[in-house]
Scaffold this motif. Structure first.
Motif, short mmCIF file in Angstrom:
data_model
loop_
_atom_site.label_atom_id
_atom_site.label_comp_id
_atom_site.label_asym_id
_atom_site.label_seq_id
_atom_site.Cartn_x
_atom_site.Cartn_y
_atom_site.Cartn_z
N TRP A 150 -8.42 -67.32 1.81
CA TRP A 150 -8.58 -65.90 2.10
C TRP A 150 -8.50 -65.14 0.80
CZ3 TRP A 150 -10.33 -64.05 6.50
CH2 TRP A 150 -10.16 -64.81 7.67
N ARG A 151 -9.31 -64.06 0.68
CA ARG A 151 -9.29 -63.19 -0.50
C ARG A 151 -9.34 -61.75 -0.04
NH1 ARG A 151 -9.72 -65.65 -5.17
NH2 ARG A 151 -10.11 -63.73 -6.31
N ILE A 152 -8.64 -60.88 -0.77
CA ILE A 152 -8.77 -59.44 -0.55
C ILE A 152 -9.48 -58.87 -1.77
CG2 ILE A 152 -6.44 -58.95 -1.45
CD1 ILE A 152 -6.49 -56.55 0.63
N ARG A 153 -10.44 -57.98 -1.49
CA ARG A 153 -11.23 -57.37 -2.56
C ARG A 153 -11.21 -55.87 -2.37
NH1 ARG A 153 -16.20 -55.51 -2.64
NH2 ARG A 153 -16.71 -56.44 -0.63
N ASP A 154 -10.91 -55.15 -3.43
CA ASP A 154 -10.98 -53.69 -3.40
C ASP A 154 -12.44 -53.29 -3.22
OD1 ASP A 154 -9.39 -51.04 -4.18
OD2 ASP A 154 -11.37 -50.97 -5.13
N GLY A 155 -12.69 -52.32 -2.36
CA GLY A 155 -14.05 -51.89 -2.07
C GLY A 155 -14.53 -50.75 -2.94
N ARG A 163 -0.44 -66.98 0.44
CA ARG A 163 0.81 -66.92 1.21
C ARG A 163 0.96 -65.49 1.69
NH1 ARG A 163 3.33 -64.06 -2.43
NH2 ARG A 163 3.23 -64.52 -4.63
N ALA A 164 2.01 -65.21 2.42
CA ALA A 164 2.24 -63.84 2.88
C ALA A 164 2.35 -62.91 1.68
CB ALA A 164 3.51 -63.77 3.72
N VAL A 165 1.63 -61.79 1.75
CA VAL A 165 1.60 -60.86 0.62
C VAL A 165 1.51 -59.43 1.15
CG1 VAL A 165 -0.91 -61.03 0.32
CG2 VAL A 165 0.49 -60.36 -1.59
N HIS A 166 2.29 -58.52 0.51
CA HIS A 166 2.21 -57.09 0.82
C HIS A 166 1.14 -56.47 -0.07
CE1 HIS A 166 6.23 -57.76 2.57
NE2 HIS A 166 5.84 -56.79 3.38
N VAL A 167 0.23 -55.75 0.54
CA VAL A 167 -0.85 -55.07 -0.17
C VAL A 167 -0.65 -53.57 0.01
CG1 VAL A 167 -3.35 -54.77 -0.35
CG2 VAL A 167 -2.41 -57.00 0.31
N THR A 195 1.14 -49.68 3.20
CA THR A 195 1.04 -51.12 2.94
C THR A 195 0.68 -51.89 4.20
OG1 THR A 195 3.38 -51.52 3.38
CG2 THR A 195 2.78 -51.02 1.10
N VAL A 196 0.13 -53.07 3.97
CA VAL A 196 -0.07 -54.05 5.04
C VAL A 196 0.49 -55.38 4.55
CG1 VAL A 196 -2.15 -52.95 5.96
CG2 VAL A 196 -2.38 -54.79 4.31
N LEU A 197 0.92 -56.19 5.50
CA LEU A 197 1.35 -57.55 5.21
C LEU A 197 0.26 -58.48 5.70
CD1 LEU A 197 3.48 -59.67 4.38
CD2 LEU A 197 4.42 -59.46 6.70
N LEU A 198 -0.31 -59.27 4.79
CA LEU A 198 -1.32 -60.27 5.14
C LEU A 198 -0.65 -61.64 5.11
CD1 LEU A 198 -4.32 -59.09 2.91
CD2 LEU A 198 -3.91 -58.59 5.32
N THR A 199 -0.76 -62.38 6.21
CA THR A 199 -0.12 -63.69 6.30
C THR A 199 -1.11 -64.73 6.79
OG1 THR A 199 1.96 -62.61 6.91
CG2 THR A 199 1.81 -64.98 7.29
N PHE A 249 -3.19 -52.63 -4.62
CA PHE A 249 -2.12 -53.19 -5.44
C PHE A 249 -1.40 -54.33 -4.72
CE2 PHE A 249 -2.92 -48.95 -6.85
CZ PHE A 249 -2.69 -48.95 -8.21
N ILE A 250 -1.07 -55.35 -5.49
CA ILE A 250 -0.22 -56.45 -5.03
C ILE A 250 0.87 -56.63 -6.07
CG2 ILE A 250 -0.09 -58.93 -4.55
CD1 ILE A 250 -2.97 -58.79 -3.54
N SER A 251 2.12 -56.60 -5.65
CA SER A 251 3.27 -56.73 -6.56
C SER A 251 3.20 -55.72 -7.70
CB SER A 251 3.36 -58.15 -7.11
OG SER A 251 3.53 -59.08 -6.07
N GLY A 252 2.77 -54.51 -7.40
CA GLY A 252 2.74 -53.46 -8.39
C GLY A 252 1.57 -53.50 -9.35
#
Length: 126
Positions: A61-66, A86-90, A98-102, A73-76
């Motif tokens: 899985w990948r998240i891409r800014d549109g 893994r689970a990540v706050h975006v 924010t959203v949590l992606l798991t 932002f991930i981890s600042g």
């Protein structure tokens, strides 16, 4: 008529929007933004109409800014694209919602590893 190709489906990924009681689960690409045509709609002045897209490519899985105005932002750290291994706050915008992606396959793998520990005696016999 030419055949249409569907975007790749992957193992499930769970999405939890901060402050909302329910989660959503996807096995296909999805979009996140302020516009009503997104799969995940998030209100907020710093959230763009189509802020980000989450896709499954090359086994991850990948998240891409549109091309958002305020960034993703991930981890600042601001990202253009990032794997979700893994689970990540975006966060949308530097101090936005924010959203949590798991990715659920990761949870299952971690749970299986913890559930079946390797015994020291088994290692000694090798």
């Amino acid at each position: 008529m030419a055949p249409t190709s569907e975007p790749p489906r992957g193992p499930a990924i769970r999405v939890q929007v901060a402050g909302e009681p329910h989660t959503r689960t996807f096995d296909r690409p999805f979009t996140i933004g302020r516009g009503p045509d997104n799969d995940i709609v998030i209100e907020g002045d710093v959230v763009s109409l189509r802020h980000a897209e989450v896709t499954f490519t090359d086994g991850e899985w990948r998240i891409r800014d549109g091309g958002s105005t305020n960034g993703t932002f991930i981890s600042g750290r601001q990202i253009e694209s990032s794997p979700v291994l893994r689970a990540v706050h975006v966060r949308f915008g530097y101090d936005g919602p924010t959203v949590l992606l798991t990715p659920l396959n990761v949870e299952r793998t971690m749970r299986d590893t913890v559930a079946s520990p390797v015994r020291a005696s088994a290692i000694a016999k090798r």
